[in-house]
Scaffold this active site. Structure first.
Site, PDB file in Angstrom:
ATOM      1  N   CYS A   1       0.833  -1.202   0.000  1.00  0.00           N
ATOM      2  CA  CYS A   1       0.000   0.000   0.000  1.00  0.00           C
ATOM      3  C   CYS A   1       0.874   1.261   0.000  1.00  0.00           C
ATOM      4  O   CYS A   1       1.714   1.436   0.888  1.00  0.00           O
ATOM      5  CB  CYS A   1      -0.926   0.010   1.214  1.00  0.00           C
ATOM      6  SG  CYS A   1      -2.007   1.453   1.265  1.00  0.00           S
TER       7      CYS A   1
ATOM      8  N   ASN B   1       2.200  -8.303 -10.810  1.00  0.00           N
ATOM      9  CA  ASN B   1       1.057  -7.395 -10.691  1.00  0.00           C
ATOM     10  C   ASN B   1       1.426  -6.059 -11.315  1.00  0.00           C
ATOM     11  O   ASN B   1       2.524  -5.568 -11.115  1.00  0.00           O
ATOM     12  CB  ASN B   1       0.693  -7.222  -9.212  1.00  0.00           C
ATOM     13  CG  ASN B   1      -0.432  -6.225  -8.966  1.00  0.00           C
ATOM     14  OD1 ASN B   1      -0.381  -5.472  -8.008  1.00  0.00           O
ATOM     15  ND2 ASN B   1      -1.439  -6.214  -9.795  1.00  0.00           N
TER      16      ASN B   1
ATOM     17  N   ASP C   1      -0.557  -3.354 -14.575  1.00  0.00           N
ATOM     18  CA  ASP C   1      -0.855  -3.090 -15.983  1.00  0.00           C
ATOM     19  C   ASP C   1      -1.350  -4.317 -16.738  1.00  0.00           C
ATOM     20  O   ASP C   1      -0.986  -4.536 -17.898  1.00  0.00           O
ATOM     21  CB  ASP C   1       0.358  -2.493 -16.697  1.00  0.00           C
ATOM     22  CG  ASP C   1       0.719  -1.112 -16.184  1.00  0.00           C
ATOM     23  OD1 ASP C   1      -0.047  -0.569 -15.372  1.00  0.00           O
ATOM     24  OD2 ASP C   1       1.777  -0.577 -16.582  1.00  0.00           O
TER      25      ASP C   1
END
Length: 381
Positions: free
Chosen positions: A110, A216, A218
Site C-alpha cells: 500500500c 502485478n 498493468d
C-alpha cells in the site's frame, strides 16, 4: 496451467487483487459467476478486501463483516494489513482456529501516505528484520495446517531504496508459500508504467527456491497476462484495477492462460444485466439502500466505451432502489453494442511523489522496532 500455493492448487494462475470498497463478497461472487458462465469452470483465486490484523483480533464489527465469505467461495482468501508481529500471530491464529479463511496474504504494497507515514504498507519492507519477524509470526501461527501464507510488496520506496529482492528472499526464508510483486515503487503509486523487468529479476532471484512469484501491474486484457508471463517467467498474475467494471475479465484471462478460446466481450445489454446482478448481490450482503449507493461508483467503469448518453449514466448514478434500477436499464437490455477502447488503466492513477515516512525511518534498515501508531484504525485501506 496450474498454480500451486502451498496446499492450494488453482486451475489457472489468475488472482484478484484486494481493493478497498470493491472486492467484497458481492463482487467476488460476481467474478466467480462470470467465469463459470463464460468458461464452464471457476479456476482463479478471489481475495477479499484487506483487513487490519489488530482490528480482526479486537473483533471490530466492520472488520468481521468484511471477512464474510459465501458458501460457494472455495478457496477463501483473506489479505491482512499488519505492522506488528504480535497482532500478526494472533490474527493468523484466529483465522486458523475459527476457520475464517483457507489462505492468508499479507499486504506490504500500500502506497497511501496515511499508511506509509506511519511505517506501514510499502514502507515496511525497508525494515528487513521487522518484515521478517512479521512474516515468521504468520507462518508460525499456521504451522501444522493447510493454510498457506503469501506476501505482496512493491519494488521499494523509491528509486534510491529498492527492497523487493530482499523482501522476496526474506519472505521465502521465513516460510511464505508465494510472493507477489506490484512492479512499481511506492513513489510511483499507480502512475506511469509498471516495470515488468523487476518481476523478471525477482523470479530469477528466487527461482532456486521453487516458490511461485506472481506479477502485478498493468494487466488490462488477456494479451497483457500472456505477455507478462512470457516476458518475466512469473508463475501467475494478480489483477486489480483492470477488472473495475469488468468482472468478466477473469474468465478471459483464465481462458487465455489455459490455451482455450477467449469468451466474447459482453454487449451493452449483457452489461446492464451484470450491473443489476451486482446490485442484487450487494443488497443481499448490505441491504438495498446501501447497495444502491455502492453500485454508483461502479457505473462509470461498467459503461466505459459504450455509446450511451450522459442522461443514462446520470440516472444510474442516482439510483435508489432495485426496482428503479431495473426500469432505467430496461430500454438498453437488448442492445448489442460493444464497448470501444475500453481497455487500459482504470480507477485513480494519481501522480508520482515523495513517499511520506516516519522521521528517521531510513536510518537503520535492521531496526525491528514496531512503528508506533502504524496500525490503521479501519480495515479496507
Amino acid at each position: 496451467m496450474v498454480l500451486k500455493i502451498g496446499s492450494l492448487e488453482l486451475r489457472s494462475p489468475v488472482v484478484l487483487a484486494p481493493m478497498a470498497g470493491v472486492t467484497n463478497v458481492a463482487f467476488r461472487l460476481l467474478c466467480r459467476e462470470q467465469e463459470l458462465q463464460r468458461t464452464g469452470t471457476v479456476s482463479g483465486l478471489y481475495v477479499c478486501e484487506m483487513v487490519t490484523a489488530r482490528a480482526l483480533v479486537e473483533r471490530n464489527e466492520k472488520t468481521l463483516k468484511m471477512t464474510t465469505f459465501a458458501p460457494e467461495e472455495n478457496p477463501r482468501s483473506l489479505q491482512l494489513y499488519t505492522t506488528d508481529p504480535r497482532y500478526t500471530y494472533e490474527a493468523a491464529k484466529m483465522i486458523v482456529d475459527e476457520d475464517i479463511a483457507d489462505h492468508i496474504d499479507m499486504n506490504f504494497g500500500c502506497p497511501v501516505p496515511k499508511v506509509t507515514r506511519r511505517g506501514g504498507g510499502s514502507a515496511l519492507p525497508y525494515k528487513r528484520r521487522l518484515f521478517g519477524n512479521i512474516v515468521a509470526a504468520a507462518v508460525k501461527a499456521t504451522e501444522g495446517t493447510e493454510v498457506p501464507v503469501t506476501v505482496k510488496f512493491r519494488i521499494g520506496i523509491d528509486e534510491e531504496h529498492h527492497t523487493h529482492l530482499d523482501a522476496g528472499r526474506i519472505a521465502v526464508d521465513e516460510g511464505a508459500q508465494a510472493v507477489a510483486l506490484h512492479a512499481r515503487t511506492a513513489a510511483q503509486r499507480y502512475s506511469g508504467t509498471a516495470r515488468w523487468e523487476e518481476i523478471t529479476r525477482l523470479k530469477e532471484h528466487l527461482v532456486h527456491t521453487g516458490i511461485p512469484v506472481l506479477g502485478n501491474g498493468d494487466i488490462f486484457g488477456p494479451a497483457d497476462a500472456r505477455r507478462m508471463m512470457d516476458q518475466t517467467g512469473c508463475d501467475g498474475v494478480v489483477v486489480g484495477r483492470g477488472c473495475l467494471g469488468r468482472p468478466w475479465l477473469f474468465a478471459e484471462l483464465s481462458a487465455e492462460l489455459r490455451g482455450e478460446d477467449i469468451p466474447a466481450e459482453p454487449t451493452l445489454g449483457e452489461v446492464c444485466q451484470i450491473i443489476q446482478r451486482h446490485t442484487e448481490l450487494l443488497a443481499a450482503h448490505d441491504g438495498e439502500q446501501r447497495a444502491c449507493r455502492d453500485i454508483r461508483k461502479h457505473i462509470g467503469w461498467y459503461l466505459r466505451g459504450f455509446p450511451v448518453g450522459g442522461e443514462f449514466r446520470a440516472a444510474l448514478a442516482k439510483v435508489t432502489s432495485l426496482e428503479e434500477l431495473s426500469k432505467i436499464v430496461h430500454p438498453w437490455e437488448d442492445s448489442t453494442a460493444l464497448a470501444r477502447d475500453a481497455d487500459g488503466a482504470r480507477g485513480r492513477q494519481g501522480s508520482p511523489g515523495k513517499v511520506a515516512l516516519p522521521e528517521g525511518w531510513l536510518d537503520d534498515p535492521e531496526d525491528d522496532t514496531v512503528p508506533e501508531g502504524a496500525e490503521i484504525e479501519n480495515s479496507g485501506g
